[in-house]
Design an enzyme around this catalytic site. Structure first.
Site, mmCIF file in Angstrom:
data_model
loop_
_atom_site.group_PDB
_atom_site.id
_atom_site.type_symbol
_atom_site.label_atom_id
_atom_site.label_comp_id
_atom_site.label_asym_id
_atom_site.label_seq_id
_atom_site.Cartn_x
_atom_site.Cartn_y
_atom_site.Cartn_z
ATOM 1 N N PHE B 189 38.497 46.836 48.850
ATOM 2 C CA PHE B 189 38.925 46.231 47.591
ATOM 3 C C PHE B 189 39.807 47.223 46.849
ATOM 4 C CE2 PHE B 189 39.001 45.140 43.173
ATOM 5 C CZ PHE B 189 39.173 43.767 43.202
ATOM 6 N N ASP B 295 41.624 55.808 47.113
ATOM 7 C CA ASP B 295 41.381 54.971 45.933
ATOM 8 C C ASP B 295 40.020 55.340 45.351
ATOM 9 O OD1 ASP B 295 40.494 52.969 44.226
ATOM 10 O OD2 ASP B 295 41.330 51.322 45.400
ATOM 11 N N LYS B 326 38.716 52.702 35.867
ATOM 12 C CA LYS B 326 37.316 52.388 35.535
ATOM 13 C C LYS B 326 36.640 53.445 34.645
ATOM 14 C CE LYS B 326 35.930 49.104 39.128
ATOM 15 N NZ LYS B 326 35.096 48.008 38.654
ATOM 16 N N THR B 351 57.919 50.488 30.473
ATOM 17 C CA THR B 351 57.989 50.686 29.016
ATOM 18 C C THR B 351 56.975 51.719 28.542
ATOM 19 O OG1 THR B 351 58.726 48.431 28.640
ATOM 20 C CG2 THR B 351 57.775 49.572 26.756
#
Lengths: 472, 472
Positions: B189, B295, B326, B351
């Site tokens: 995931f 990750d 997280k 931005t």
């Protein structure tokens, strides 16, 4: 009482420039030091936000610039706005910072009120919201909603997925991961993640080296200015571009599920199109079952003289999804058809589902805009500014080409002769205490806050006149 | 003094449950009302964050749960932490909320200090940071850095783009928009935007109806438990999976530019793999010039007994890019090779380039963790918890299968017999005052905060024992 005077009793009277080259020596030192941990090459100057006030941004060299760029069009009310400081100090905000909830699973009891504050300024015809984190994120979340809706139309909104869909999607293969396209426009900017970069087409630097979805680009109308003198040409241009859109939808190698467009192409050059063109897009998307997405990331929140720029066009029925970010501080999309909420839960979902801290700020911004009628004020100031620029244009036609944004409040732009001249012009504005941005290759874009007033216009116009007086 | 006692003198002694069904009547009412403006179907209960304290989350029915889910593993220090409240009230934070800068163009003078606070806890071997907004965003930004680096290796880091590249990318075509792949793992995931969903492969609900990049999935080792008794089998499993990875890299239809992996597959079932497997991936990626991305979105920030979970593996040389989000509240990626900053500016750019408000909070979280040695404490508490669960496992082997996470602090999981039983078990935990989450189909995952102590373990274990006593 002027709104700037109400918010900013200590706003500077005029710009202060203490250095001859920008960035100044202190900024240069800070940029070099920052560069050891962060990519500081695009930094114009290092700001001092404590000393910034209202429409003026300060830097570490003691320069104070009148700001018509406003953080790439993302500050709505000016610097150190007292109402926003109050919101930032509120117990609600402190909770939203410290206890960031997974909003989909464990929303706080205040979420409903926070969302309702945002919905008070939803675009006409929209009454639902889904929240994200940035403009690119908002657009990609909108694409997700669009693709789920599009496939739901085909299989039936409540129909369960087949075993083949479940298995194939785990391998990134159809039918579970279908080949579908989003159509966008040449010169568009919708963000720089992978799906959003695939619909972006303003500059190679945004896209080079990224694998992309092979999605089609239609042509955005290229009008001749002034509009009044070129009505017939521009009308034919609308028809030509609409025909291209419909042809792509009918003939593209994979089904076109959605269309995305900015009410004014901003990063791509402040390219405007008519209400008729936008209604034509609504008609053609309805005819072919294509989801109509309007990207209000840069155009939204009042700067065009309407809270949302596409409201100028009275599109009927309203767009399916309208995305927002930047000056709203919070990001996400508005919608009205409940079928854009997929039948099964946990499909449009992620850990945070938005940021309540930024939503609270958005609510405070919205309240100030509404309570102080800042959209009408921006329109008035914009008309005044446009008139002054027309006067300058008459005097310096070579340096103020294709002046555009009439009737769009302060959302004004024009072209110079070349990229070099545009860049030199912007640099000389900074040297004279005005921070202003460009777009596309040769354009200057004005993006002041909603607290920009006639007195600021006068300062800006006098600096432009001064720079142009000996601009070759 | 215990850390919970230091932070939370008023933390509840134990859970309070005032209703028989969850959500209770007040939550139900609030969920229904919220549902008119927001997709509230996945809501477990509506929380009262004002009344939440330390390891306990309160809801609007007056229930107070011991929280081992912590906002889908995204709260590091518990609720209403006084150090974080102080950070949230600081003038620096208020400025970061009210004056959100375009960090790439107009960073504030405090940005360098904010970033340096984060870099104090960078993974071993990493000394640069690029900031984003969420886990999915962090992974996609890392992909962008990886693709730019990969193409830079081919054309030369400083080589300008060709006219053909510039033109083709505007049409989403090669060579400007090259066909490149990221390899990931089954059951992985990595988020739910378009590129991140293309590397995600844990459940169809994350992916169905989204067009995806046709990127390959390798196999993540599937170990037999307990590990000690199955060493030989598991070693062969490592070799089998490494061979699959290398074969895909060598034979995939488009070049594989990057590999992404979680140190522990979290959403996909808390699947662990050995240090040897991870070193094998480092070796194979180096051999083939593939960018190695780890990750750490769910695994990072101390919960495994090391600040970053992959540090357990001593991977040499360290991974190229390590993503986070997280529990760190801020998001982005760490790196060490300056060539992951592209030669031209404005390529990794947007931005906001991250959110300084969330970075300030991350700095405060990092400081508390380091100053109070919370990672070692989590390890000690986790070992205690694991021992207690082993005791329960001996008694209820059917309901505590494949207990895993030994030596990984509180990052513990186990399986039940079926999805129905897992869901029923989690529901009964809630009825007894424990908020806990699942992962994959049949697993329970524990994700308490770093202020979870032995006294909380005892309460949790006694509730599990109580539920299991009559669990069929």
């Amino acid at each position: 009482m002027s709104i700037a005077a109400k918010y900013y009793p200590n706003e500077p009277e005029q710009p202060v420039v203490k250095v001859t080259q920008i960035p100044g020596p202190e900024s240069k030192k800070a940029i070099e030091s920052l560069g050891k941990v962060f990519d500081s090459r695009p930094v114009y100057f290092v700001a001092d936000y404590e000393k910034s006030n209202g429409n003026y941004i300060a830097d570490v060299d003691g320069n104070v610039y009148l700001d018509l760029y406003a953080q790439i069009a993302s500050i709505a009310l000016g610097y150190n706005n007292p109402a926003l400081i109050e919101a930032a100090k509120s117990p609600e905000m402190i909770r939203a910072i410290v206890e960031r909830p997974a909003l989909g699973n464990f929303p706080g009891k205040d979420l409903e009120g926070i969302l309702k504050n945002l919905l008070k300024v939803a675009p006409k015809g929209q009454d639902h919201i889904w929240s994200g984190l940035s403009g690119a994120d908002a657009n990609e979340l909108a694409f997700k909603a669009a693709f789920m809706w599009y496939q739901g139309q085909k299989r039936g909104y409540n129909t369960a997925w087949t075993a083949e869909e479940n298995e194939s999607t785990m391998k990134n293969q159809a039918p579970g991961s279908p080949d579908l396209a989003v159509i966008s426009f040449k010169r568009a900017f919708h963000g720089r993640l992978f799906a959003s970069a695939s619909v972006t087409a303003s500059k190679p630097v945004h896209k080079i080296d990224l694998p992309s979805f092979k999605w089609p680009k239609a042509e955005f109308p290229a009008y001749k200015y002034p509009l009044e003198a070129n009505a017939e040409y521009n009308k034919a241009e609308d028809a030509r571009c609409l025909e291209i859109v419909e042809n792509i939808i009918k003939t593209w190698q994979v089904p076109v599920a959605a269309l995305i467009i900015e009410p004014v192409q901003s990063e791509g050059g402040d390219n405007h199109a008519s209400a008729e063109f936008f209604q034509g897009l609504r008609d053609v998307t309805l005819k072919h079952g294509v989801v109509f997405i309007v990207d209000e990331v840069q155009t939204g929140v009042g700067a065009t003289g309407s809270f949302w720029a596409h409201e100028h066009f009275n599109i009927t029925p309203p767009p399916d999804l309208v995305t927002f970010s930047k000056k709203f501080q919070s990001a996400g999309y508005w919608f009205h058809n409940p079928e854009f909420i997929p039948a099964a839960p946990y499909r449009q979902f992620n850990t945070w589902c938005g940021d309540p801290a930024r939503m609270i700020l958005a609510g405070a911004i919205a309240k100030e805009i509404v309570d102080n009628d800042l959209v009408s004020k921006a329109k008035e100031v914009g008309d005044y500014l446009y008139g002054k620029l027309e006067e300058l244009q008459a005097k310096y036609p070579r340096h103020l080409q294709n002046l555009r944004g009439k009737g769009r409040a302060t959302f004004i732009a024009w072209d110079l002769e070349s990229a070099e001249k545009r860049n030199e012009f912007l640099y000389r504005l900074k040297q004279n205490g005005v921070n202003c941005g460009g777009c596309a290759e040769v354009s200057v874009r004005l993006r002041p806050t909603l607290t920009f007033e006639k007195k600021h216009v006068d300062i800006f116009v006098s600096v432009v006149a001064k720079v142009l007086a000996d601009f070759v």
